[in-house]
Design a protein around this motif. Structure first.
Motif: not given
Length: 247
Positions: A15-17, A20-21, A66, A87, A106-107, A109, A116
């Protein structure tokens, strides 16, 4: 025989925002630009881009990346509601013809949403393809992916070779260049001419050959299968399966 070579990095639910990705993607694109001149400028889809360009130019900066990732969130078919645990996904390329493609996922979860990944596919033909499919360049590309995305594993291979070597629906894939994170375990002794090199503090790079291995060469296939078998015995191939959806 023509083969569809690619560089791929894969990791499980993380889990990434979008920010963050995007930070990881910024590092990846900056490192990638040093691997080959064709990797300096990338483009994305969308309406209204100049006809002389392959698409909308992408600036490899965190704030723009982003926004780009946020536009690539998977949504439900009917209500178009964002599926949060899936994600972010995005595709980019670098030319109108003989393009290299990058596909990011990515991101995510969700344990059922697939891994990913970061995939780079060279052009189908041409001088750029020949330049990119050299082992030193491929090793630099793989290193860029690993450094930026910290995957569980990464590899350089062809779709044809993967089809011959892979045994399960999703497992650690073995190619002529194979990266294994330290999270997976310890790499066992492997037969010559395999070289095992540390890739920073993240994991190990396995160099199976000094040349690109092909699915049309029985010796290449047999040796890759042998290395896969040894890694499997060491517990490095099988990936954990998600629990049933009902749990």
């Amino acid at each position: 025989m023509w083969e569809g070579y690619y560089v791929g990095a894969y990791w499980g639910p993380r889990k990434e925002t979008a920010l963050e990705c995007a930070r990881r993607a910024e590092l990846f694109f900056h490192m990638l630009a040093r691997c080959d001149p064709s990797f300096v400028q990338w483009y994305r889809a969308g309406r209204g881009f100049p006809r002389e360009l392959p698409g909308h130019p992408v600036r490899p900066e965190m704030t723009e990346l982003e926004k780009l990732l946020l536009r690539g969130r998977p949504r439900t078919d009917i209500s178009k509601k964002v599926i949060e645990d899936m994600g972010f996904r995005q595709t980019m390329w670098n030319a109108k013809k003989e393009a290299t493609d990058i596909r990011l996922s990515c991101g995510g979860y969700s344990p059922w949403g697939g891994p990913n990944s970061c995939l780079l596919k060279p052009p189908r033909e041409g001088a750029v393809r020949e330049r990119l499919l050299r082992m030193p360049v491929l090793a630099e590309v793989l290193t860029s992916m690993v450094t930026a995305w910290d995957p569980d594993f990464a590899m350089v291979s062809s779709t044809e070779m993967v089809n011959l070597v892979e045994k399960g629906d999703f497992e650690v894939r073995v190619g002529c260049l194979t990266y294994l994170s330290r999270r997976l375990g310890t790499v066992p002794p492997l037969p010559a001419p395999v070289r095992i090199e540390p890739l920073g503090t993240l994991g190990w790079l396995l160099v199976l050959s000094s040349e690109l291995m092909t699915a049309s060469n029985p010796e290449h296939v047999a040796f890759t299968l042998r290395v896969r078998e040894l890694l499997d015995r060491a517990g490095l191939i099988e990936r954990p399966k998600p629990p049933p959806a009902s749990e």
